[in-house]
Design a protein around this motif. Structure first.
Motif, short mmCIF file in Angstrom:
data_model
loop_
_atom_site.label_atom_id
_atom_site.label_comp_id
_atom_site.label_asym_id
_atom_site.label_seq_id
_atom_site.Cartn_x
_atom_site.Cartn_y
_atom_site.Cartn_z
N PHE A 22 31.35 46.81 12.90
CA PHE A 22 31.49 45.50 13.29
C PHE A 22 31.02 44.87 11.79
O PHE A 22 30.26 45.74 11.20
N GLU A 68 29.65 34.63 13.50
CA GLU A 68 29.43 35.62 14.52
C GLU A 68 29.93 37.15 14.24
O GLU A 68 30.47 37.28 13.24
N ASP A 73 31.65 40.13 14.05
CA ASP A 73 33.40 40.42 14.38
C ASP A 73 33.65 41.85 14.51
O ASP A 73 32.97 42.82 13.76
N PHE A 74 34.49 42.41 15.21
CA PHE A 74 35.05 43.68 15.29
C PHE A 74 35.78 44.00 13.90
O PHE A 74 36.54 43.09 13.34
N ARG A 83 37.63 50.66 15.45
CA ARG A 83 37.07 51.44 16.38
C ARG A 83 37.89 52.78 16.43
O ARG A 83 38.94 52.90 16.08
N SER A 96 36.99 49.49 23.32
CA SER A 96 36.77 47.96 23.46
C SER A 96 36.60 47.53 21.94
O SER A 96 36.32 48.27 21.18
N THR A 97 37.12 46.23 21.76
CA THR A 97 36.84 45.38 20.33
C THR A 97 35.52 44.46 20.32
O THR A 97 35.56 43.97 19.55
N SER A 98 35.17 44.36 21.55
CA SER A 98 33.83 43.26 21.89
C SER A 98 32.80 43.90 22.05
O SER A 98 32.46 44.89 22.25
N PRO A 99 31.97 43.22 20.90
CA PRO A 99 30.45 43.69 20.80
C PRO A 99 29.72 43.75 22.15
O PRO A 99 28.82 44.72 22.32
N ALA A 100 30.06 43.01 23.05
CA ALA A 100 29.31 43.03 24.37
C ALA A 100 29.54 44.42 25.08
O ALA A 100 28.84 44.76 25.82
N ASP A 101 30.59 45.27 24.72
CA ASP A 101 30.98 46.26 25.47
C ASP A 101 30.40 47.76 24.63
O ASP A 101 30.47 48.89 24.97
N TYR A 102 29.68 47.48 23.62
CA TYR A 102 28.85 48.24 22.86
C TYR A 102 27.46 48.61 23.19
O TYR A 102 26.74 47.56 23.29
#
Length: 121
Positions: free
Chosen positions: A36, A43, A45-46, A49, A102-108
């Protein structure tokens, strides 16, 4: 929890290349690695991955054809080869480990400390 240490950032002229590395320890339960980036005032960003097997790759549209994510299981390290760098690629780059694709930071779940990449025009 996995510990992640990034390296390889720096200052480069537009059109140049850098290779970022992310060394992981204790990765047993994390199947996916992501890169990221976060520019000042923006923010996180992805960017890219992959899985530890090297599959399930995905890229931010603007870096397709320029960046390559890869993994080396023998070294517990994930790389981001960045070619054709542009000033808009300037940001702090973070690697992260997650259990789900996932590409969402929240999922890492685990994050490195970040490494600065600056591209001059």
């Amino acid at each position: 929890q996995v510990q992640l240490v990034e390296s390889g950032g720096g200052l480069v002229q537009a059109g140049g290349s850098l290779r970022l590395s992310c060394a992981a320890s204790g990765r047993t339960f994390y199947g996916y690695m992501g890169w990221f980036r976060q520019a000042p005032g923006k923010e996180r960003d992805f960017v890219a991955r992959c899985s530890w097997s090297g599959g399930s790759t995905r890229y931010l549209e603007s870096v397709k054809g320029r960046f390559i994510i890869s993994s080396d299981n023998t070294k517990n390290t994930v790389y981001l080869q960045m070619n054709g760098l542009k000033p808009e690629d300037t940001a702090v780059y973070y690697c992260a480990a997650g259990k789900y694709i996932s590409t969402s930071p929240a999922d890492y779940d685990s994050w490195g400390q970040g490494t600065q990449v600056t591209v001059s025009s």
